[in-house]
Design a protein around this motif. Structure first.
Motif, mmCIF file in Angstrom:
data_model
loop_
_atom_site.group_PDB
_atom_site.id
_atom_site.type_symbol
_atom_site.label_atom_id
_atom_site.label_comp_id
_atom_site.label_asym_id
_atom_site.label_seq_id
_atom_site.Cartn_x
_atom_site.Cartn_y
_atom_site.Cartn_z
ATOM 1 N N ASN A 102 25.078 58.478 27.577
ATOM 2 C CA ASN A 102 24.888 59.852 27.135
ATOM 3 C C ASN A 102 26.136 60.466 26.520
ATOM 4 O O ASN A 102 26.036 61.340 25.658
ATOM 5 N N GLU A 103 27.300 60.012 26.928
ATOM 6 C CA GLU A 103 28.512 60.476 26.246
ATOM 7 C C GLU A 103 28.504 59.999 24.804
ATOM 8 O O GLU A 103 28.872 60.732 23.880
ATOM 9 N N SER A 104 28.067 58.762 24.595
ATOM 10 C CA SER A 104 27.958 58.228 23.233
ATOM 11 C C SER A 104 26.891 58.971 22.438
ATOM 12 O O SER A 104 27.080 59.290 21.262
ATOM 13 N N PRO A 155 28.288 71.434 22.279
ATOM 14 C CA PRO A 155 26.842 71.583 22.097
ATOM 15 C C PRO A 155 26.042 71.229 23.350
ATOM 16 O O PRO A 155 25.046 71.885 23.662
ATOM 17 N N THR A 156 26.461 70.179 24.060
ATOM 18 C CA THR A 156 25.772 69.790 25.287
ATOM 19 C C THR A 156 25.908 70.886 26.336
ATOM 20 O O THR A 156 24.936 71.251 27.012
ATOM 21 N N MET A 197 24.612 74.108 6.902
ATOM 22 C CA MET A 197 23.925 74.054 8.190
ATOM 23 C C MET A 197 22.977 72.866 8.281
ATOM 24 O O MET A 197 22.446 72.402 7.264
ATOM 25 N N LEU A 198 22.768 72.442 9.495
ATOM 26 C CA LEU A 198 21.898 71.301 9.796
ATOM 27 C C LEU A 198 21.195 71.558 11.120
ATOM 28 O O LEU A 198 21.843 71.883 12.117
ATOM 29 N N ASN A 199 19.873 71.436 11.137
ATOM 30 C CA ASN A 199 19.126 71.451 12.401
ATOM 31 C C ASN A 199 18.877 70.017 12.836
ATOM 32 O O ASN A 199 18.254 69.234 12.115
ATOM 33 N N HIS A 200 19.384 69.654 13.972
ATOM 34 C CA HIS A 200 19.073 68.358 14.537
ATOM 35 C C HIS A 200 19.044 68.513 16.045
ATOM 36 O O HIS A 200 18.420 69.439 16.571
ATOM 37 N N ASN A 201 19.701 67.632 16.756
ATOM 38 C CA ASN A 201 19.754 67.739 18.207
ATOM 39 C C ASN A 201 21.095 67.233 18.704
ATOM 40 O O ASN A 201 21.986 66.909 17.905
ATOM 41 N N LEU A 202 21.240 67.152 19.996
ATOM 42 C CA LEU A 202 22.512 66.747 20.580
ATOM 43 C C LEU A 202 22.933 65.340 20.176
ATOM 44 O O LEU A 202 24.114 65.007 20.197
ATOM 45 N N GLY A 203 21.953 64.523 19.783
ATOM 46 C CA GLY A 203 22.234 63.115 19.525
ATOM 47 C C GLY A 203 23.181 62.841 18.378
ATOM 48 O O GLY A 203 23.770 61.764 18.312
ATOM 49 N N SER A 204 23.328 63.791 17.444
ATOM 50 C CA SER A 204 24.202 63.531 16.294
ATOM 51 C C SER A 204 25.589 64.148 16.440
ATOM 52 O O SER A 204 26.407 64.077 15.525
ATOM 53 N N TYR A 205 25.878 64.737 17.586
ATOM 54 C CA TYR A 205 27.166 65.427 17.783
ATOM 55 C C TYR A 205 28.357 64.516 17.495
ATOM 56 O O TYR A 205 29.293 64.887 16.767
ATOM 57 N N GLN A 206 28.340 63.319 18.058
ATOM 58 C CA GLN A 206 29.481 62.421 17.877
ATOM 59 C C GLN A 206 29.656 62.010 16.414
ATOM 60 O O GLN A 206 30.780 61.795 15.958
ATOM 61 N N ASP A 207 28.557 61.909 15.672
ATOM 62 C CA ASP A 207 28.664 61.604 14.245
ATOM 63 C C ASP A 207 29.431 62.698 13.511
ATOM 64 O O ASP A 207 30.252 62.419 12.632
#
Length: 447
Positions: free
Chosen positions: A354-356, A377-378, A282-292
């Protein structure tokens, strides 16, 4: 234990004034440099502008695409891109405010907005937006968040580009193999963190953020478990409420027990890279790392869900700052700089960004694009924020000292908590002392 605030609103104002006076006796070049006291100029609307990206390296590629689109549509304007790591950005801007060399345009998120505006470094944008084709096209809540974060005078100093939200990412393949349920509650989160850990095989249940940016993630765990729904109780902060202390003790105890030891110094880029390359559950982050994560695993081997719900069945999480673009007051080419901001916030470009980034677009037309519904996630984050299941604890971004207190002053102390050399209670009591002092000074400034 006494903690001192390293920078106050009063000190910021004094420094900004001193810099402004210094400029009256020191010649400035024509390169757009200056301090918070430099009024700049509208310029010709053509020529060169400088853009500082506040998440350089992570968002460099998409910004270069947007810049290329802009220069094609505006061949008489040249944009110089400068990427600055998010962990270094505030100090770079603060240094430039005092010593000169500010860009024309830069990323200005809500968390750092009050500190910059207190130094008189940002151009008010209400009138420009009111005359713009963007009027009425931006998410009203994001605009309101930026106004609230700007220092309390209701002025818009940054145009929102996107909203983020906390996400719990988990490896569906590892959970299925271990026979674990989705970590939708804090109880199931802790159960999974322990069951997925086998240190001898370099397998861990969770990765904790111990480096830069650790405080907000710790707050999410604290308030999410305690169920406390307000950051303030009158003029006193709730961060050191006994329920939050107990929650932080439980959360910090995960370090090295179910997490890698390297987590102590991991900022978000190292934490994300570690999760994407290993066997961490598991990892807590935010929407910004989804594409990674999509690039690392494919969408079928992980999910990104809203933060776990507490024992009462309600989700409580701290606010994630809205990101945006600010126009620096010292710019000698504000007209061209504003054109760039307008272009970046247009439907197509804001959607591309924002898609990126995997975040929620500020442009309301972009928010309706098909990719938003396809990025789970978004989609789930947007639903969680509107379906009544989530209570947001609003962090005090309006305090000019907020970014310094929550980062430079206390990230090293949080590491001590992880290492067991400082108690969670001492850490939160010291943090509360700083916050209460900053709030009292803020109230005094407001009169």
């Amino acid at each position: 234990m006494k903690f001192s605030i390293s920078r106050s609103r009063r000190a910021l104002a004094a420094v900004a004034l001193g810099s402004a006076l210094a400029l009256t006796t020191t010649a400035c070049g024509d390169d757009g440099s200056g301090s918070g006291g430099d009024k700049g100029a509208e310029g010709s609307g053509t020529g060169k502008i400088v853009f500082w990206d506040n998440n350089g390296g992570v968002r460099t590629d998409v910004w270069k695409e947007i810049i290329a689109d802009f220069e094609k549509a505006n061949p008489d304007i040249d944009v110089e891109y400068v990427g600055i790591a998010s962990t270094e950005y505030q100090s770079k801007v603060d240094t430039a405010i005092q010593g000169g060399g500010l860009p024309d345009v830069g990323g200005v998120g809500a968390a750092m907005l009050a500190g910059f505006s207190a130094q008189n470094a940002l151009e008010p944008l209400d009138e420009r937006l009111g005359r713009s084709a963007l009027k009425g096209m931006l998410n009203a809540d994001m605009v309101a968040s930026m106004k609230a974060a700007g220092g309390g005078d209701g002025t818009l100093y940054s145009i929102p580009t996107s909203a983020n939200n906390g996400v719990l990412y988990y490896r569906t393949d590892l959970f299925q193999k271990a026979g674990l349920d989705e970590p939708a509650t804090w109880e199931k989160f802790y159960e999974a963190a322990e069951k997925l850990t086998d240190a001898k095989k370099n397998a861990f249940g969770y990765t904790i953020r111990g480096g830069a940016g650790s405080i907000a993630q710790a707050f999410d765990a604290m308030y999410g478990q305690s169920g406390i729904t307000s950051f303030w109780d009158g003029d006193k902060t709730t961060v050191n409420d006994p329920r939050n202390v107990a929650a932080l003790e439980k959360y910090a105890a995960l370090f090295k027990k179910v997490t890698p030891a390297a987590d102590l110094n991991n900022d978000f880029t190292k934490m994300v890279a570690q999760w994407d390359s290993g066997t961490i559950g598991m990892l807590n982050h935010n929407l910004g790392s989804y594409q990674d994560h999509v690039k690392a695993f494919g969408a079928e081997k992980f999910r990104g869900i809203p933060q776990p719900v507490g024992a009462a069945g309600k989700r409580v999480q701290v606010s994630n700052p809205v990101d945006g673009l600010g126009l620096f007051k010292s710019s000698k080419n504000k007209d061209a700089a504003w054109k760039f901001i307008e272009f970046a916030l247009s439907h197509a470009e804001n959607s591309k960004f924002n898609e990126s980034a995997g975040q929620v677009p500020a442009n309301t037309q972009a928010a309706q694009d098909t990719w938003v519904g396809k990025a789970e996630p978004t989609k789930l984050a947007a639903a969680a924020l509107t379906d009544g299941s989530t209570t947001i604890v609003q962090l005090p971004y309006y305090l000019p000292d907020w970014n310094t207190i929550s980062k430079a002053d206390n990230e090293p102390n949080f590491q001590k908590v992880l290492l067991g050399t400082m108690s969670a209670k001492d850490f939160l009591d010291g943090l509360a002392e700083q916050l209460n002092e900053a709030q009292a000074e803020w109230n005094e400034q407001k009169g």
